[in-house]
Write an enzyme that holds these catalytic residues in place. Structure first.
Site, PDB file in Angstrom:
ATOM      1  N   LYS A 171       0.833  -1.210   0.000  1.00 37.12           N
ATOM      2  CA  LYS A 171       0.000   0.000   0.000  1.00 37.12           C
ATOM      3  C   LYS A 171       0.864   1.255   0.000  1.00 37.12           C
ATOM      4  O   LYS A 171       0.578   2.229  -0.726  1.00 37.12           O
ATOM      5  CB  LYS A 171      -0.922  -0.001   1.228  1.00 37.12           C
ATOM      6  CG  LYS A 171      -1.825   1.234   1.358  1.00 37.12           C
ATOM      7  CD  LYS A 171      -2.791   1.364   0.197  1.00 37.12           C
ATOM      8  CE  LYS A 171      -3.640   2.642   0.267  1.00 37.12           C
ATOM      9  NZ  LYS A 171      -4.661   2.598   1.311  1.00 37.12           N
ATOM     10  N   LYS A 246      -0.794  11.591   4.823  1.00 37.15           N
ATOM     11  CA  LYS A 246      -0.491  10.539   5.801  1.00 37.15           C
ATOM     12  C   LYS A 246       0.162   9.339   5.118  1.00 37.15           C
ATOM     13  O   LYS A 246       1.186   8.810   5.582  1.00 37.15           O
ATOM     14  CB  LYS A 246      -1.770  10.097   6.513  1.00 37.15           C
ATOM     15  CG  LYS A 246      -1.555   9.005   7.555  1.00 37.15           C
ATOM     16  CD  LYS A 246      -2.807   8.205   7.814  1.00 37.15           C
ATOM     17  CE  LYS A 246      -3.047   7.184   6.740  1.00 37.15           C
ATOM     18  NZ  LYS A 246      -4.104   6.191   7.064  1.00 37.15           N
TER      19      LYS A 246
END
Length: 295
Positions: A171, A246
């Protein structure tokens, strides 16, 4: 059908929980925010009073939480709701978090006799709503097989990329590429317009040439080019800049741990961080605002 606990009923978690209900699973949803619980309830998700209640006797516990610190707080403490799960149950953590926290969760699960998979997703809110998410999964074959009843209701593609923590690594890499693509697109559109080339003409060329990419068709940074784009809706977030910031921070941390210097990735991170610091609620494609300011 399975009994599925679901913790984290925000913009991503709520439609995922709805799809589990539609698939016929017995779902118990929880979120610390009352507004999120109310929205999930109105959408048809049975809501309970605590994470413990969501996990009690569940075969599968799905979590979709904002940060690693939240996963650690909810699942890794001494009073973890994992102790309430059915024997041999599986935890599907679809949060996008740091690798050390993912490994800690695997360790807690092993200690308690609970299967764990780190299973972050790609596809955004639209994919969550349509049940077409892509899962990047780290964990054992047995754990993934056990989580299949939930995964099949939530996603269109499941990639078993390795052992514990591997899903989060995949990811982080994916988000770094997406972030770099978004910033490169914004720079290209600003440069083209300043040199007299219309956005429509550039889009037509890019979309049929070697510069074509997923970000162009899903997060094009200017209005009037792709139907339903965030740019057509005042940059209302499909994937908020604060969330991408983030994720790029997680990618930078992972790269540092591996001794890899990110030249393009860190450049993209700086631009996204600047957007997030002032307009983090806007869609990530609004990075073109930062490029325009610096131009």
């Amino acid at each position: 059908m399975s009994t599925v606990g679901f913790v984290g009923l925000g913009n991503m978690g709520r439609p995922m929980a709805v799809n589990l209900v539609k698939a016929g699973h017995e779902v118990r949803g929880f979120d610390i925010a009352e507004a999120a619980r109310e929205q999930a309830h109105r959408a048809g998700v049975p809501v309970v009073a605590s994470a413990d209640d969501a996990a009690k006797g569940a075969d599968i516990l799905v979590t979709m939480l904002p940060k690693g610190e939240h996963v650690r707080e909810v699942l890794c403490g001494e009073l973890t709701p994992l102790k309430k799960l059915a024997p041999g149950a599986v935890v599907v953590d679809s949060s996008s978090i740091d690798v050390p926290t993912a490994l800690e969760l695997h360790s807690v699960g092993e200690r308690l006799g609970i299967h764990v998979v780190d299973a972050p997703v790609s596809g955004g809110v639209s994919g969550a709503s349509a049940g077409t998410l892509t899962f990047m999964i780290g964990g054992s074959d047995e754990a993934i097989a056990q989580s299949r009843p939930a995964l099949d209701a939530l996603g269109a593609r499941v990639f078993h990329v390795g052992g514990p923590g591997a899903g989060q690594v995949a990811k982080a890499c994916n988000q770094m590429v997406v972030g770099a693509s978004l910033v490169a697109l914004a720079e290209a559109f600003v440069m083209a317009e300043k040199l007299g080339l219309s956005p429509k003409n550039l889009f037509d060329v890019l979309s049929t040439s070697s510069g074509d990419c997923w970000a162009l068709h899903n997060f094009t940074p200017l209005p009037g080019l792709v139907e339903g784009s965030a740019a057509d809706n005042g940059y209302a977030p499909k994937f908020a800049a604060a969330l991408l910031a983030k994720d790029l921070g997680l990618a930078a941390t992972a790269a540092e741990s591996a001794g890899v210097e990110l030249v393009v990735g860190q450049g993209a991170r700086r631009v996204v961080d600047e957007l997030a610091s002032t307009d983090g609620h806007l869609d990530s494609s609004a990075v073109i605002k930062v490029i325009n300011r610096t131009a």
